[in-house]
Design an enzyme around this catalytic site. Structure first.
Site, PDB file in Angstrom:
ATOM      1  N   ASP A  10     -28.117  10.103  -7.961  1.00 25.61           N
ATOM      2  CA  ASP A  10     -28.516  10.763  -6.711  1.00 25.61           C
ATOM      3  C   ASP A  10     -27.424  10.722  -5.637  1.00 25.61           C
ATOM      4  O   ASP A  10     -27.359  11.620  -4.779  1.00 25.61           O
ATOM      5  CB  ASP A  10     -29.779  10.106  -6.153  1.00 25.61           C
ATOM      6  CG  ASP A  10     -31.051  10.609  -6.835  1.00 25.61           C
ATOM      7  OD1 ASP A  10     -31.051  11.739  -7.349  1.00 25.61           O
ATOM      8  OD2 ASP A  10     -32.032   9.859  -6.853  1.00 25.61           O
ATOM      9  N   TYR A  58     -29.526  16.144   2.073  1.00 27.48           N
ATOM     10  CA  TYR A  58     -29.948  15.248   0.995  1.00 27.48           C
ATOM     11  C   TYR A  58     -29.846  13.797   1.442  1.00 27.48           C
ATOM     12  O   TYR A  58     -30.773  13.002   1.268  1.00 27.48           O
ATOM     13  CB  TYR A  58     -29.074  15.489  -0.243  1.00 27.48           C
ATOM     14  CG  TYR A  58     -29.578  14.799  -1.473  1.00 27.48           C
ATOM     15  CD1 TYR A  58     -30.409  15.459  -2.367  1.00 27.48           C
ATOM     16  CD2 TYR A  58     -29.248  13.477  -1.742  1.00 27.48           C
ATOM     17  CE1 TYR A  58     -30.896  14.826  -3.495  1.00 27.48           C
ATOM     18  CE2 TYR A  58     -29.729  12.834  -2.853  1.00 27.48           C
ATOM     19  CZ  TYR A  58     -30.551  13.510  -3.728  1.00 27.48           C
ATOM     20  OH  TYR A  58     -31.036  12.862  -4.837  1.00 27.48           O
TER      21      TYR A  58
HETATM   22 FE1  FEO Z   1     -34.218   9.771  -7.016  1.00 25.41          FE
HETATM   23 FE2  FEO Z   1     -33.026  12.849  -7.947  1.00 25.41          FE
HETATM   24  O1  FEO Z   1     -34.157  11.365  -7.994  1.00 25.41           O
END
Ligand code: FEO
Length: 390
Positions: free
Chosen positions: A163, A191
């Site tokens: 991630d 993100y």
């Molecule tokens: Fe923590 Fe992309 O999942």
């Protein structure tokens, strides 16, 4: 569906989710990708998998390079189902493959989701030879789950970062050298703000652990792969981890009859007068996840709500819940709002914003019904005085 070659013997075999618009509450207006990687060496390794509904897409991409049944090694850097959802499926095809994951949390989480598929827990610094290449495992706990780890592959110096450094950004381009780079940075920031932000301290430790390593390629589990702009994305992560401010003030509100909105504009004027860059977000139109992305680096946050049925408006309550869970930067705050009778909402907003990272700039501000021009001017002057520390 074909694999995309990243380097000699290294392929992207993930899936593109063009239609994803919500990732557990985070609005993903650009879709996403679930990045899985195939390494063809003396052993064949699959690094991470994809979300379960995309398993056939991953399989087709793998099959364009090798027989999927011949996979020897599956590395699960993170158990969240967007990366592990297709694990039982591929393990059912590659029956002899050994699954490597983080010792402790990785084994525990995968076992909880999928039962015992036969996991080997890897500790910090443990290695796995694929032949000419070696994978070294580095735990990065709480970036952003307890089980997270990254895998560094040498001598290619490819970091499979899961991630970390990812973006919810669907595109046909896989590399930073060919994609819309500005969009990649916008999505990387969003993100970080929506997924990683509360774990800044742990992310800082992970960055320290990576600092001494030679990294030529960063392969995250979402979005584009970093090749030419690694120093830039690392610098951005450092600035986010350190909680650097950008001179902005996020003014977040909802409004019923434009009174709270008028207060928001008075506060905007005060910030402008003092040289800050105010940004206004009416929660009727703006999504929490976009507001959080901008508010992450703001010096100030002002949150306003009219009183509705003795409470703040549900949209504001939703934002404050989201903000409380994610905010990682020190800020000063203002709580404000209008009311007809009752008038509880500004105090409720004030209490919701108070935290070790958020300190009040001034007491909660409330005006009954429609604030007059004089009241709004007085509010503007009060905020200016507070900003001056008077
Ligand atoms: Fe923590 Fe992309 O999942």
């Amino acid at each position: 569906m074909k694999a995309m070659r990243i380097a000699e013997g290294v392929y992207w075999v993930g899936a593109i989710d063009w239609n994803l618009r919500n990732f557990h509450g985070y609005e993903t207006e650009k879709g996403s990708t679930y990045n899985a990687y195939l390494v063809v060496d003396e052993k064949i390794a699959l690094i991470d998998t994809v979300k379960e509904p995309f398993k056939e897409e991953m399989l087709a991409r793998i099959a364009s390079v090798v027989d999927p049944a011949k996979i020897d090694v599956i590395v699960s850097n993170h158990a969240e189902p967007d990366h592990s959802g297709a694990l039982p499926f591929i393990k059912g095809i590659a029956k002899d493959a050994k699954i490597y994951t983080a010792a402790g949390a990785g084994v525990k989480d995968l076992s909880a989701y999928y039962g015992d598929l036969g996991y080997t827990g890897m500790k910090a610094g443990e290695t796995l030879s694929l032949g000419k290449r070696t994978l070294t495992f580095v735990p990065t706990p709480m970036v952003h789950w307890p089980d997270n780890m990254v895998s560094l592959m040498t001598p290619d110096n490819i970091l499979f970062s899961n991630d970390a450094f990812g973006q919810h950004y669907a595109s046909d381009e896989r590399l930073d050298s060919e994609c819309d780079l500005a969009e990649a940075y916008i999505q990387a920031r969003k993100y970080y703000a929506n997924i990683v932000q509360p774990y800044g301290m742990q992310t800082g430790k992970a960055l320290e652990a990576l600092a001494g390593l030679k990294i030529d390629t960063i392969c995250p589990s979402h979005g584009i792969i970093w090749t030419e702009h690694i120093p830039d994305i690392l610098a951005l992560y450092r600035s986010w981890v350190q909680g650097e401010h950008d001179g902005t003030a996020a003014i977040v509100y909802d409004t019923m009859w434009h009174s709270t909105e008028a207060m928001a504009h008075a506060i905007e004027n005060a910030f402008l007068a003092q040289g800050y860059k105010p940004r206004l977000y009416n929660l009727h139109y703006c999504h929490n996840s976009d507001v959080i992305a901008d508010a992450m680096s703001a010096d100030f946050i002002a949150v306003g709500s009219p009183t509705l049925n003795n409470n703040m408006m549900p949209s504001v309550a939703s934002f404050l819940t989201y903000f409380k869970g994610l905010n990682g930067n020190k800020k000063k705050f203002i709580a404000f709002g209008s009311y007809g009778w009752g008038g509880q909402s500004p105090d409720q907003v004030f209490e919701a914003l108070k935290s070790p990272k958020c300190e009040p700039l001034m007491p909660a501000v409330k005006f009954a019904y429609k604030p007059s021009d004089g009241q709004l001017k007085a509010l503007e002057e009060d905020v200016i005085r507070a900003l001056k520390g008077e």
